[in-house]
Design an enzyme around this catalytic site. Structure first.
Site, PDB file in Angstrom:
ATOM      1  N   ASP A   1       0.935 -43.481  35.087  1.00 43.87           N
ATOM      2  CA  ASP A   1       0.025 -44.415  35.766  1.00 43.87           C
ATOM      3  C   ASP A   1       0.705 -45.160  36.912  1.00 43.87           C
ATOM      4  O   ASP A   1       0.342 -46.300  37.222  1.00 43.87           O
ATOM      5  CB  ASP A   1      -0.579 -45.427  34.778  1.00 43.87           C
ATOM      6  CG  ASP A   1      -1.345 -44.746  33.665  1.00 43.87           C
ATOM      7  OD1 ASP A   1      -1.956 -43.699  33.938  1.00 43.87           O
ATOM      8  OD2 ASP A   1      -1.315 -45.250  32.530  1.00 43.87           O
TER       9      ASP A   1
ATOM     10  N   LYS B   1       0.261 -41.992  41.074  1.00 40.67           N
ATOM     11  CA  LYS B   1       0.518 -40.648  41.608  1.00 40.67           C
ATOM     12  C   LYS B   1      -0.701 -40.118  42.341  1.00 40.67           C
ATOM     13  O   LYS B   1      -0.595 -39.496  43.393  1.00 40.67           O
ATOM     14  CB  LYS B   1       0.874 -39.684  40.465  1.00 40.67           C
ATOM     15  CG  LYS B   1       2.117 -40.080  39.700  1.00 40.67           C
ATOM     16  CD  LYS B   1       2.355 -39.181  38.509  1.00 40.67           C
ATOM     17  CE  LYS B   1       1.344 -39.329  37.392  1.00 40.67           C
ATOM     18  NZ  LYS B   1       1.379 -40.606  36.664  1.00 40.67           N
TER      19      LYS B   1
ATOM     20  N   GLY C   1      -5.066 -39.449  33.915  1.00 41.93           N
ATOM     21  CA  GLY C   1      -6.181 -40.067  34.632  1.00 41.93           C
ATOM     22  C   GLY C   1      -5.633 -40.575  35.950  1.00 41.93           C
ATOM     23  O   GLY C   1      -4.838 -41.505  35.963  1.00 41.93           O
ATOM     24  N   HIS C   2      -5.982 -39.907  37.029  1.00 38.99           N
ATOM     25  CA  HIS C   2      -5.475 -40.280  38.352  1.00 38.99           C
ATOM     26  C   HIS C   2      -6.636 -40.858  39.160  1.00 38.99           C
ATOM     27  O   HIS C   2      -7.579 -40.146  39.496  1.00 38.99           O
ATOM     28  CB  HIS C   2      -4.873 -39.061  39.065  1.00 38.99           C
ATOM     29  CG  HIS C   2      -3.733 -38.440  38.300  1.00 38.99           C
ATOM     30  ND1 HIS C   2      -3.167 -37.238  38.638  1.00 38.99           N
ATOM     31  CD2 HIS C   2      -3.047 -38.871  37.209  1.00 38.99           C
ATOM     32  CE1 HIS C   2      -2.183 -36.956  37.790  1.00 38.99           C
ATOM     33  NE2 HIS C   2      -2.101 -37.923  36.907  1.00 38.99           N
TER      34      HIS C   2
ATOM     35  N   GLN D   1       1.487 -37.724  33.904  1.00 40.74           N
ATOM     36  CA  GLN D   1       2.337 -38.563  33.053  1.00 40.74           C
ATOM     37  C   GLN D   1       3.548 -39.051  33.902  1.00 40.74           C
ATOM     38  O   GLN D   1       3.431 -39.162  35.098  1.00 40.74           O
ATOM     39  CB  GLN D   1       2.799 -37.817  31.789  1.00 40.74           C
ATOM     40  CG  GLN D   1       1.680 -37.591  30.776  1.00 40.74           C
ATOM     41  CD  GLN D   1       0.741 -36.430  31.119  1.00 40.74           C
ATOM     42  OE1 GLN D   1       1.183 -35.327  31.344  1.00 40.74           O
ATOM     43  NE2 GLN D   1      -0.541 -36.682  31.153  1.00 40.74           N
TER      44      GLN D   1
HETATM   45  P1  GDP Z   1      -1.688 -42.227  38.137  1.00 39.20           P
HETATM   46  O1  GDP Z   1      -2.078 -41.772  36.782  1.00 39.20           O
HETATM   47  O2  GDP Z   1      -0.217 -42.235  38.359  1.00 39.20           O
HETATM   48  O3  GDP Z   1      -2.427 -41.507  39.233  1.00 39.20           O
HETATM   49  O4  GDP Z   1      -2.129 -43.768  38.214  1.00 39.20           O
HETATM   50  P2  GDP Z   1      -3.535 -44.365  37.709  1.00 39.20           P
HETATM   51  O5  GDP Z   1      -4.573 -43.928  38.658  1.00 39.20           O
HETATM   52  O6  GDP Z   1      -3.738 -44.101  36.274  1.00 39.20           O
HETATM   53  O7  GDP Z   1      -3.235 -45.914  37.814  1.00 39.20           O
HETATM   54  C1  GDP Z   1      -2.916 -46.519  39.021  1.00 39.20           C
HETATM   55  C2  GDP Z   1      -4.023 -47.548  39.341  1.00 39.20           C
HETATM   56  O8  GDP Z   1      -3.564 -48.431  40.341  1.00 39.20           O
HETATM   57  C3  GDP Z   1      -5.297 -46.919  39.908  1.00 39.20           C
HETATM   58  O9  GDP Z   1      -6.402 -47.647  39.461  1.00 39.20           O
HETATM   59  C4  GDP Z   1      -5.128 -47.061  41.411  1.00 39.20           C
HETATM   60  O10 GDP Z   1      -6.378 -47.159  42.084  1.00 39.20           O
HETATM   61  C5  GDP Z   1      -4.390 -48.366  41.500  1.00 39.20           C
HETATM   62  N1  GDP Z   1      -3.463 -48.491  42.634  1.00 39.20           N
HETATM   63  C6  GDP Z   1      -2.660 -47.528  43.189  1.00 39.20           C
HETATM   64  N2  GDP Z   1      -1.886 -48.079  44.140  1.00 39.20           N
HETATM   65  C7  GDP Z   1      -2.180 -49.401  44.172  1.00 39.20           C
HETATM   66  C8  GDP Z   1      -1.675 -50.510  44.913  1.00 39.20           C
HETATM   67  O11 GDP Z   1      -0.769 -50.388  45.725  1.00 39.20           O
HETATM   68  N3  GDP Z   1      -2.218 -51.734  44.646  1.00 39.20           N
HETATM   69  C9  GDP Z   1      -3.201 -51.920  43.721  1.00 39.20           C
HETATM   70  N4  GDP Z   1      -3.660 -53.149  43.526  1.00 39.20           N
HETATM   71  N5  GDP Z   1      -3.709 -50.896  43.009  1.00 39.20           N
HETATM   72  C10 GDP Z   1      -3.182 -49.657  43.217  1.00 39.20           C
HETATM   73  P1  IMO Z   2      -1.121 -40.120  33.948  1.00 42.58           P
HETATM   74  O1  IMO Z   2      -1.016 -38.729  34.501  1.00 42.58           O
HETATM   75  C1  IMO Z   2       0.097 -42.957  30.856  1.00 42.58           C
HETATM   76  C2  IMO Z   2       0.787 -41.295  26.857  1.00 42.58           C
HETATM   77  C3  IMO Z   2      -0.149 -41.681  25.733  1.00 42.58           C
HETATM   78  C4  IMO Z   2       0.805 -41.626  24.569  1.00 42.58           C
HETATM   79  C5  IMO Z   2       1.707 -40.440  24.907  1.00 42.58           C
HETATM   80  C6  IMO Z   2       1.309 -39.140  24.236  1.00 42.58           C
HETATM   81  O2  IMO Z   2      -2.436 -40.774  34.205  1.00 42.58           O
HETATM   82  O3  IMO Z   2       0.061 -40.940  34.369  1.00 42.58           O
HETATM   83  P2  IMO Z   2      -0.710 -37.446  24.619  1.00 42.58           P
HETATM   84  O4  IMO Z   2      -2.194 -37.629  24.527  1.00 42.58           O
HETATM   85  O5  IMO Z   2      -0.240 -36.969  25.950  1.00 42.58           O
HETATM   86  O6  IMO Z   2      -0.155 -36.596  23.514  1.00 42.58           O
HETATM   87  O7  IMO Z   2      -0.099 -38.917  24.386  1.00 42.58           O
HETATM   88  O8  IMO Z   2       1.633 -40.296  26.308  1.00 42.58           O
HETATM   89  N1  IMO Z   2       0.133 -40.713  28.054  1.00 42.58           N
HETATM   90  C7  IMO Z   2       0.011 -41.361  29.225  1.00 42.58           C
HETATM   91  N2  IMO Z   2       0.342 -42.618  29.570  1.00 42.58           N
HETATM   92  N3  IMO Z   2      -0.410 -42.100  31.775  1.00 42.58           N
HETATM   93  C8  IMO Z   2      -0.714 -40.832  31.448  1.00 42.58           C
HETATM   94  O9  IMO Z   2      -1.083 -39.905  32.354  1.00 42.58           O
HETATM   95  C9  IMO Z   2      -0.548 -40.420  30.106  1.00 42.58           C
HETATM   96  N4  IMO Z   2      -0.771 -39.259  29.443  1.00 42.58           N
HETATM   97  C10 IMO Z   2      -0.337 -39.459  28.196  1.00 42.58           C
HETATM   98  O10 IMO Z   2      -0.682 -42.978  25.923  1.00 42.58           O
HETATM   99  O11 IMO Z   2       1.625 -42.781  24.549  1.00 42.58           O
HETATM  100 MG    MG Z   3      -3.087 -42.458  35.093  1.00 43.57          MG
END
Ligand code: GDP
Ligand code: IMO
Ligand code: MG
Length: 435
Positions: free
Chosen positions: A13, A16, A40-41, A224
């Site tokens: 999270d 990416k 979840g991106h 991840q």
């Molecule tokens: P990922 O799984 O690595 O793609 O990250 P996620 O999407 O799960 O979580 C990142 C969250 O932060 C998302 O809701 C993005 O919209 C948000 N985000 C990304 N960059 C920034 C930033 O620079 N500032 C803020 N406030 N939110 C951001």
């Molecule tokens: P993105 O791509 C954050 C965590 C779960 C759990 C562990 C194992 O959005 O960064 P799983 O269901 O993969 O067997 O769970 O990994 N986990 C993540 N945490 N971002 C993710 O993906 C994750 N995908 C799995 O919360 O601790």
């Molecule tokens: Mg994510």
């Protein structure tokens, strides 16, 4: 820039999706190489929100090709739903998506099996996303898994499915997990998914090899983060795939010699979802302050993310594993209101400073963080796109992270939108993406 990997430097999270979406403009193909719909991106484009789980974020750029590599585990129902949602949002997906024929398939019984390890008393619960990811990779390593190439061939699928389903039924019965699965119905349902996905399924390693020979540029999107990598993460509190840079070659079927650079995405602080050690977790009210400011709730499960301070030893470790050429720092704006910002600069274990990342869960849980406090900037950096316009304390904070981690910061993100980003002038990253 030819071929580049963008991956998570922390526990996932990191942002990416946003970074891949931003840089994919310069590439022809974007490839996911591991994980499944546990990812979840979230990407915001002009106020519109997209959550990508299996399909690489490059799909949001018209004309780009998206590839789901062999290292990914695919729940066909989830993939079809994602394709349909994106098409309903006006994107052309089916004509721009290739799915590896060697990617493994997640079935509903994988989720049931996951309940055994997660739910039973006396077992260590990982706090998984309950998507059946781990059990599917177990079947892959156990050489009994079913791959996309099998799913799209009804004659091949039947016997393989019967054998696997029988194993699962026996296991679930032994563990007294009530499963009312209708295996015959499941086979029909999955054969139908196979029929619908068949036009997109191919040998994606060959596709990428040919594309690269034609001079096409490929961006690899990690899911991840490195600390969730099955080998290098905080085992056993990890996911079941290779999220680190090496996983890109294995999970896409691309030779290591074709990779030109590796970019690590990290928040300006750190979060983790699920169980497991977290040395720099903010156990006080700052955990909630960061969660609220950063809207730190899981995109897949909606769970509140655990929040904490930037962890230098962890970043050094993930740099050792991945060889980052540049760091992309996200969510700087989330720290805008904090007076003094602690940064974990070292770990202590049993009264002594440790320089290596502990390998056991007991040692990792016993690690004490050593903090250095930096002055906050108490001003809005939200949406700032020029380094010169950042408050001096924010620049100092970034410089500190750079010095401590030993990796340049090439890009800083100040908001979720594509354009709320700056590439640092004179950085290696700037040169990498210019060529
Ligand atoms: P990922 O799984 O690595 O793609 O990250 P996620 O999407 O799960 O979580 C990142 C969250 O932060 C998302 O809701 C993005 O919209 C948000 N985000 C990304 N960059 C920034 C930033 O620079 N500032 C803020 N406030 N939110 C951001
Ligand atoms: P993105 O791509 C954050 C965590 C779960 C759990 C562990 C194992 O959005 O960064 P799983 O269901 O993969 O067997 O769970 O990994 N986990 C993540 N945490 N971002 C993710 O993906 C994750 N995908 C799995 O919360 O601790
Ligand atoms: Mg994510």
């Amino acid at each position: 820039m030819s071929n580049l990997i963008i991956l998570g430097a922390q526990w996932g999270d990191e942002g990416k999706g946003k970074m891949v979406d931003l840089f994919s403009e310069r590439f022809d193909i974007v490839v996911r190489y591991q994980g499944g719909h546990n990812a979840g991106h979230t990407v915001f484009i002009g106020g519109r929100k997209y959550i990508l789980k299996l399909i690489p974020s490059g799909i949001l750029r018209p004309g780009k090709m998206a590839v789901i590599g062999n290292g990914v585990v695919i729940d066909p129902a989830a993939l079809i739903e994602e394709i349909e949602n994106l098409e309903a949002a006006g994107l052309s997906v089916k004509n721009h998506l290739a799915i590896s024929n060697r990617a493994h398939v997640i079935f509903p019984f994988h989720r049931s099996v996951e309940k055994i390890s997660e739910g039973r008393p006396g077992r260590v619960a990982i706090g998984t996303t309950s998507r059946g990811i781990g059990p599917c990779y177990e079947d892959k390593a156990g050489r009994r898994g079913i791959r996309m190439a099998d799913l799209i061939e009804p004659d091949a699928l039947g016997p393989l499915f019967q054998s696997l389903a029988q194993d699962k039924a026996t296991l679930l019965h032994a563990f007294q997990i009530e499963d009312e699965a209708d295996f015959d119905g499941m086979l029909q349902e999955y054969a139908d998914y196979g029929r619908r996905l068949r036009p997109m399924v191919c040998d994606t390693s060959l596709l990428l090899s040919r594309a690269m020979a034609e001079g096409k540029h490929v961006l690899f999107e990690g899911a991840q983060g490195t600390m969730l990598d099955v080998d290098h993460g905080t085992y056993p509190f990890v996911t079941s795939s290779s999220a680190a840079a090496g996983g890109a070659c294995v999970g896409a079927g691309v030779p290591p010699t074709k990779i030109d650079a590796i970019l690590g995405v990290s928040k300006a602080y750190i979060t983790r979802v699920g169980g497991g050690p977290f040395p720099s977790e903010a156990q006080d009210e700052y955990g909630d302050i960061i969660r609220n400011a950063g809207n730190e709730y899981g995109a897949v499960t909606g769970r509140p993310r655990r929040c904490g301070w930037f962890d230098v030893p962890l970043l050094r470790y993930t740099t050792t594993v991945n060889g980052f050429d540049s760091l992309l720092i996200t969510k700087l704006d989330v720290l805008d209101e904090i007076d003094e910002i602690p940064v974990c600069v070292a770990y202590r274990l049993g009264g002594r400073q440790v320089t290596e990342m502990p390998a056991t869960r007991a040692a990792m849980a016993a690690v004490e963080p050593v903090y250095e406090k930096l002055p906050g900037w108490r001003a809005s950096t939200k949406g700032v796109t020029s380094y010169d316009e950042l408050p001096q304390q924010a620049k100092d904070y970034l410089k500190f992270l750079e010095q401590q981690t030993g990796v340049e910061i090439g890009c800083v993100s100040t908001g979720p939108e594509r354009n709320q980003t700056m590439v640092i002038a004179g950085s290696r990253l700037e040169r990498l993406i210019a060529t």
